[in-house]
Design an enzyme around this catalytic site. Structure first.
Site, mmCIF file in Angstrom:
data_model
loop_
_atom_site.group_PDB
_atom_site.id
_atom_site.type_symbol
_atom_site.label_atom_id
_atom_site.label_comp_id
_atom_site.label_asym_id
_atom_site.label_seq_id
_atom_site.Cartn_x
_atom_site.Cartn_y
_atom_site.Cartn_z
ATOM 1 C CG ASP A 1 -4.148 5.886 7.140
ATOM 2 O OD1 ASP A 1 -2.449 5.800 6.831
ATOM 3 O OD2 ASP A 1 -4.606 5.055 5.768
ATOM 4 C CB SER B 1 -0.984 0.355 0.637
ATOM 5 O OG SER B 1 -0.050 -0.134 2.713
ATOM 6 C CG HIS C 1 -1.007 4.090 5.253
ATOM 7 N ND1 HIS C 1 -2.398 3.820 5.025
ATOM 8 C CD2 HIS C 1 -0.550 3.133 3.917
ATOM 9 C CE1 HIS C 1 -2.730 2.159 4.363
ATOM 10 N NE2 HIS C 1 -1.702 1.415 3.754
#
Ligand SMILES: *[C@@H]1O[C@H](CO)[C@@H](O)[C@H](O)[C@H]1NC(C)=O
Ligand SMILES: *[C@@H]1O[C@H](CO)[C@@H](O)[C@H](O)[C@H]1NC(C)=O
Ligand SMILES: *[C@@H]1O[C@H](CO)[C@@H](O)[C@H](O)[C@H]1NC(C)=O
Length: 371
Positions: free
Chosen positions: A339, A37, A342
């Site tokens: 978040d 991610s 990240h």
């Protein structure tokens, strides 16, 4: 009149010549990326893997794209900044239909692990795996795509020799899954050599097909991530670094992974002296923001998330960013943490600059030209 027009034509041609020179002669002509991610520019979202993925909603994408793109941030990722510097388009996700991947493709997939899914299933971690698109599955995608990029071995070798390969960041999830389900530090440390072996093997695949330029990033300071800080909260002050408030044991763990990765990259460099294998020190690039966030314009500090659902670090496992009960700040660029897992676009911009100019990559990504 005629002369003016001629001057204009000459000027225009000169400009396009200059543009061609600066965009394709000196730098890479394409970028291929593998990872999770931290690098996924849309594959997980396009795959429909999760029925209601939080990243399919704003505030994901709020800063730069103004709509969710599948990137796990408020805006651009490190790979986007690198591509833009090369004059290349933002990396298209491999699962995006009907587009050309001649200038590169992104195989990174949110939640991906370096190790095979079986490894986690055997350890009872199967149910929390987001995806089966591990590093080896991404390499299979690369093989599938290849015939549309180049033909003969010689042609492919030539083409890949001008490409930049981003091999990671990957491996972070192998540890996240285990730590989030409460596996011990000793157990998770035993995964590290296996993870490194998988990363090195996946770097060798493109090298054996002519790749010369590879960037292999290390792990971030995960002890500063709001998710770790929340899930491993302890009243024991000694667990925290007194300078930056990060969890010491998890940052040591990241450094342990990174030093083993660097050793293995050194071996790889000896094995393939023709390859330019760059270690991207994401840890070193990111840790100054934890030490002195204000100095870099992160006025809200380094540990609090911009997007979350309350709690000491604004990370709430029952109200994660993008889910009901959470909300985003108005000014993501004054935060380091986006978040909880990240980072913000602002941080990714700083990190990519430090990798490109060589402050935190060895050797530097831009430190050569094709002439
Ligand atoms: C991964 O593969 C296993 C076995 O084929 C399957 O049961 C599981 O649902 C898959 N998981 C995901 C997230 O796709
Ligand atoms: C976390 O989220 C849940 C669900 O929205 C909420 O009930 C709870 O109060 C939140 N916790 C904190 C510490 O804000
Ligand atoms: C490289 O980029 C970093 C991050 O923006 C910056 O702090 C550093 O001063 C730059 N170094 C050089 C030599 O340009």
């Amino acid at each position: 009149m005629k002369l003016q027009r001629l001057t204009l034509i000459i000027f225009l041609c000169f400009s396009c010549f200059q543009m061609t020179m600066s965009k394709s002669q000196y730098y890479y002509t394409s970028i291929f990326s593998f990872g999770d991610s931290l690098a996924d520019t849309g594959n997980m979202l396009l795959s429909g893997a999760l029925p209601f993925p939080s990243i399919s909603n704003l505030p994901y994408g709020m800063t730069y794209f103004h709509h969710p793109t599948g990137r796990c941030s408020d805006g651009r990722l490190i790979a986007d900044f690198i591509a833009a510097t090369m004059g290349l388009p933002f990396l298209p996700p491999y699962l995006e239909n009907g587009r050309s991947f001649k200038q590169g493709a992104n195989f990174a997939f949110s939640g991906a692990t370096a190790l095979e899914p079986e490894f986690f299933r055997n350890k009872g971690l199967g149910p929390i795996l987001w995806t089966n698109i591990s590093l080896s599955a991404q390499l299979k995608w690369f093989e599938e795509l290849k015939p549309s990029l180049c033909g003969s071995i010689k042609e492919c070798s030539e083409y890949f020799s001008k490409s930049l390969f981003l091999v990671g960041e990957i491996g972070g999830n192998d540890y996240n899954y285990a730590f989030f389900l409460g596996k011990s530090m000793t157990e998770v440390k035993s995964y590290v050599p296996k993870v490194i072996k998988a990363i090195i093997a996946s770097a060798e695949t493109p090298i054996n097909q002519g790749a010369v330029h590879l960037v292999v990033p290390g792990n971030l300071p995960i002890g500063c991530s709001a998710a770790y800080l929340t899930l491993y909260y302890t009243p024991n002050k000694a667990a925290y670094n007194n300078r930056n408030g990060c969890l010491k044991s998890f940052n040591s763990f990241a450094k342990y992974h990174n030093s083993m990765l660097q050793q293995s990259l050194e071996t790889l460099r000896h094995k393939y002296p023709q390859a330019r294998i760059m270690y991207a020190d994401s840890y070193g690039a990111a840790i100054p923001f934890a030490h002195s966030p204000q100095h870099y314009g992160f006025s809200k500090g380094a540990l609090l998330t911009c997007c979350g659902g309350g709690g000491l670090y604004n990370f709430n496992i029952s109200a994660r960013c993008g889910h009901p009960g959470s909300s985003a700040c108005d000014d993501p660029s004054s935060y380091v943490n986006w978040d909880g897992i990240h980072l913000t676009e602002a941080v990714y911009g700083h990190i990519s600059a430090a990798l490109l100019n060589g402050t935190h990559s060895e050797p530097s990504i831009l430190g050569f030209n094709f002439n």
